[in-house]
Design a protein around this motif. Structure first.
Motif, PDB file in Angstrom:
ATOM      1  N   PRO A 149      43.345  31.980  40.365  1.00  0.00           N
ATOM      2  CA  PRO A 149      44.655  31.383  40.670  1.00  0.00           C
ATOM      3  C   PRO A 149      45.480  32.190  41.665  1.00  0.00           C
ATOM      4  N   LYS A 178      47.877  27.274  44.663  1.00  0.00           N
ATOM      5  CA  LYS A 178      47.621  28.604  44.144  1.00  0.00           C
ATOM      6  C   LYS A 178      48.706  29.550  44.650  1.00  0.00           C
ATOM      7  N   LYS A 189      45.286  37.456  33.266  1.00  0.00           N
ATOM      8  CA  LYS A 189      45.093  36.090  33.772  1.00  0.00           C
ATOM      9  C   LYS A 189      46.103  35.093  33.193  1.00  0.00           C
ATOM     10  N   GLU A 213      48.699  32.930  35.488  1.00  0.00           N
ATOM     11  CA  GLU A 213      48.775  31.468  35.428  1.00  0.00           C
ATOM     12  C   GLU A 213      50.202  31.013  35.127  1.00  0.00           C
ATOM     13  N   ARG A 270      51.995  31.174  38.357  1.00  0.00           N
ATOM     14  CA  ARG A 270      51.585  30.080  39.252  1.00  0.00           C
ATOM     15  C   ARG A 270      52.302  28.783  38.881  1.00  0.00           C
ATOM     16  N   ARG A 271      52.363  28.469  37.593  1.00  0.00           N
ATOM     17  CA  ARG A 271      52.992  27.223  37.163  1.00  0.00           C
ATOM     18  C   ARG A 271      54.498  27.222  37.457  1.00  0.00           C
TER      19      ARG A 271
END
Length: 518
Positions: A245, A273, A483, A487, A490-491
């Motif tokens: 990501p 991303k 990770k 994430e 990223r969201r």
């Protein structure tokens, strides 16, 4: 207001550092390791001692792109393996013994590289040394290698392996960086231990930089690196193929050609991303480019401010806006949801003992999420090294101390000991609870307030968790632990980008867990 004398009022207490991050693993004294395995190549990134003042996390942000790029050019009938001693997995592979060992050499870990080279050569392996230190000090390196790779190793590695097979290995191989960069194959990331890095997607889109700073390794004698660009779609394909990501661009300066970066951002935007990159602050000359970067997923930039003195920057031949305009430009990046990791060099000739307090105060006032500090270090074969050598100010040539955390020259307006003490102080100041809190995002709206917990999580995980990092690295848990946080970042950034795309005015900037580079 920070007291300029504060760095020197009390001795700095040394931070804890585990022995494994200070000392390289011992090499076996056993000379009967076994036979050499034909067509087996081992690529090694040597160990280097970690700076207890800085974050241990930066050492496992991404893997060596150079070694994975060489691996991509390895013929199919060769077995190739990647080994990074900084992952704390013990001694490098020895059973079976590789036929060829390729070692990248930087001056700070040259001694360890030579130890590895001598050890493998004594047991029958052919050792190839490459990297910047080989280019700047080839005669020194030649004593420890069967062959030297001078220049672009991607071009040289297949030739070297072919000559090994034909028993015609030469002492030196030379290549320039003037080839068509778009013809280079994608790095071979399949050989990487994916759990060991925050992300294995280290990308490079361009080579070179429009600056020619006298202290930078790009100014090394014999290194000519014209600005070269890969096709944006090649970069996109690599990003997609690695299925991560988050990516880190390791370009010297991703923003040297703004028209190219506009095109790259347009290609990256559909991926949804996130990424970070090193740029110079003059990228903010084009506000539309900052918007394009944000919409394409840029969550952080590593900016080489170097100094808050215009005179220092002029002496270093760095093309940059006036330092008085830095604050406005930082705010522009923040308004677009882009964190700033500011890089500062300490010990220039116009620096006096107040430089540490002044720099720390500016960083806190402008709420830089992260800061990286370096003691001015004259790398061999650079203009800075020649200048200081001519002035009789070089203290020694113990390359292991040329790590930007030790004073290896005599500063103009302070002692070497004062420079090192100020360096330790400014890291401890910026990593303190109080400074982390002062630099939290501005809370003018509810969205701003929501960003504070993520900023604090990033700061404490990246800056104040060296004991934690040590365990993550040693037990191969870096990627599994980080990770989910990546994430989450990223969201959140996707939601911010949707608001940014829909609005002509800037929405509230989102918080991030991922640090803005290293």
């Amino acid at each position: 207001m920070i007291d300029p004398n504060d760095p020197f009022l009390h001795p700095r207490k040394k931070h804890w550092i585990p022995p494994e991050m200070q000392n390289a693993p011992s090499l076996s004294s056993d000379k009967s390791i076994g036979p050499v395995e034909p067509h087996y190549a081992l690529l090694i990134n040597p160990f280097y001692p970690k700076d207890a003042n800085a974050s241990f996390g930066k050492h496992v942000l991404t893997p060596s792109l150079a070694l994975t790029s060489f691996a991509a050019t390895t013929p199919d009938h060769w077995r190739v393996e990647y080994w990074d001693e900084n992952l704390l997995q013990g001694r490098p592979p020895m059973r079976p013994m590789p036929q060829v060992v390729g070692i990248t050499v930087h001056l700070t870990f040259a001694k360890r590289a030579y130890e590895l080279a001598n050890w493998y050569r004594a047991r029958g392996a052919k050792v190839i040394l490459g990297g910047l230190h080989v280019l700047s000090c080839p005669d020194e390196c030649a004593h420890h290698a069967d062959a030297l790779a001078l220049g672009d190793g991607v071009q040289l590695w297949p030739r070297i392996l072919r000559d090994v097979e034909n028993d015609s290995l030469q002492a030196r191989y030379v290549a320039t960086y003037e080839n068509d960069y778009r013809e280079d194959p994608a790095p071979r990331r399949s050989i990487l231990p994916r759990r060991s890095f925050l992300t294995t997607t280290s990308l490079i889109a361009t080579r070179g930089c429009h600056n020619r700073c006298g202290f930078c390794y790009l100014a090394t004698d014999g290194l000519r690196m014209p600005y070269r660009m890969r096709h944006p779609q090649q970069v996109v394909d690599e990003f997609k193929a690695d299925n991560q990501p988050y990516a880190v661009f390791i370009d010297n300066n991703l923003g040297s050609r703004r028209d190219y970066l506009h095109a790259l951002c347009a290609a990256l935007r559909p991926l949804n991303k996130i990424w970070s990159a090193a740029v110079t602050i003059d990228i903010t000359d084009d506000p539309s480019l900052i918007r394009s970067m944000a919409l394409a997923g840029c969550t952080g930039v590593f900016v080489g401010f170097e100094s808050l003195s215009d005179n220092n920057l002029a002496d270093a031949h760095k093309k940059t806006p006036k330092t008085s305009d830095y604050a406005r430009r930082v705010r522009m990046l923040h308004d677009h949801g882009i964190q700033v990791n500011g890089s500062f060099v300490l010990g220039f000739d116009h620096d006096r003992k107040d430089v540490f307090a002044c720099t720390a105060e500016w960083i806190e006032e402008n709420r830089l999420e992260c800061a990286t500090f370096h003691i001015l270090t004259p790398y061999p074969a650079t203009p800075l090294f020649r200048q200081l050598e001519e002035q009789g100010r070089i203290l020694h040539r113990d390359w292991s101390l040329y790590d930007t955390s030790h004073a290896v020259f005599r500063p103009q307006h302070m002692t070497p000991e004062e420079l090192e003490q100020g360096y330790a102080w400014i890291y401890q100041r910026l990593f303190s609870h109080a400074s982390i809190w002062r630099r939290r995002p501005r809370t003018e709206t509810w969205e701003d307030l929501q960003a504070v917990p993520l900023y604090l999580a990033m700061s404490y995980l990246y800056k104040r968790s060296n004991r934690f990092w040590h365990l993550l690295i040693k037990h191969d848990q870096v990627n599994p632990v980080w990770k989910p946080l990546v994430e989450m970042t990223r969201r959140r950034h996707l939601r911010f980008r949707r608001r940014l795309a829909e609005s002509q005015t800037l929405p509230a900037a989102t918080g991030q867990v991922v640090s803005a580079g290293v």
